[in-house]
Design a protein around this motif. Sequence first.
Motif, PDB file in Angstrom:
ATOM      1  N   ILE A 127       0.843  -1.199   0.000  1.00  0.00           N
ATOM      2  CA  ILE A 127       0.000   0.000   0.000  1.00  0.00           C
ATOM      3  C   ILE A 127       0.881   1.252   0.000  1.00  0.00           C
ATOM      4  O   ILE A 127       0.594   2.228  -0.695  1.00  0.00           O
ATOM      5  N   GLY A 128       1.975   1.220   0.760  1.00  0.00           N
ATOM      6  CA  GLY A 128       2.906   2.341   0.766  1.00  0.00           C
ATOM      7  C   GLY A 128       3.537   2.575  -0.590  1.00  0.00           C
ATOM      8  O   GLY A 128       3.679   3.715  -1.034  1.00  0.00           O
ATOM      9  N   VAL A 129       3.898   1.495  -1.284  1.00  0.00           N
ATOM     10  CA  VAL A 129       4.477   1.632  -2.620  1.00  0.00           C
ATOM     11  C   VAL A 129       3.450   2.222  -3.583  1.00  0.00           C
ATOM     12  O   VAL A 129       3.774   3.099  -4.400  1.00  0.00           O
ATOM     13  N   MET A 130       2.199   1.771  -3.483  1.00  0.00           N
ATOM     14  CA  MET A 130       1.159   2.310  -4.369  1.00  0.00           C
ATOM     15  C   MET A 130       0.911   3.795  -4.093  1.00  0.00           C
ATOM     16  O   MET A 130       0.777   4.591  -5.032  1.00  0.00           O
ATOM     17  N   LEU A 131       0.856   4.185  -2.815  1.00  0.00           N
ATOM     18  CA  LEU A 131       0.662   5.594  -2.483  1.00  0.00           C
ATOM     19  C   LEU A 131       1.820   6.442  -2.986  1.00  0.00           C
ATOM     20  O   LEU A 131       1.620   7.557  -3.485  1.00  0.00           O
ATOM     21  N   PHE A 132       3.032   5.915  -2.870  1.00  0.00           N
ATOM     22  CA  PHE A 132       4.199   6.639  -3.362  1.00  0.00           C
ATOM     23  C   PHE A 132       4.113   6.843  -4.874  1.00  0.00           C
ATOM     24  O   PHE A 132       4.365   7.939  -5.371  1.00  0.00           O
ATOM     25  N   CYS A 133       3.731   5.795  -5.594  1.00  0.00           N
ATOM     26  CA  CYS A 133       3.624   5.915  -7.058  1.00  0.00           C
ATOM     27  C   CYS A 133       2.504   6.872  -7.462  1.00  0.00           C
ATOM     28  O   CYS A 133       2.669   7.651  -8.409  1.00  0.00           O
TER      29      CYS A 133
END
Length: 64
Positions: free
Chosen positions: A14-20
């Motif tokens: 979820i953190g990677v998706m929010l970052f992207c």
Amino acid sequence: MWYDKRGMRSVFYIGVMLFCIGLGLHLLGFKIPAIILICVGVACVIVGFNGLLFNAKILTNRRK
């Protein structure tokens, strides 16, 4: 438990998706929402990765 492997992996992704998404917003010109999403995404990645490392250390200690 809070260091559950599945939960920490979910927080990491979820953190990677929010970052992207934050990077995409930054490229579209939305500065403030992009900065907020990038910061939240990086925080989630750090928490998720630390939880996964903690889980790995506990599993290796149990095997000894």
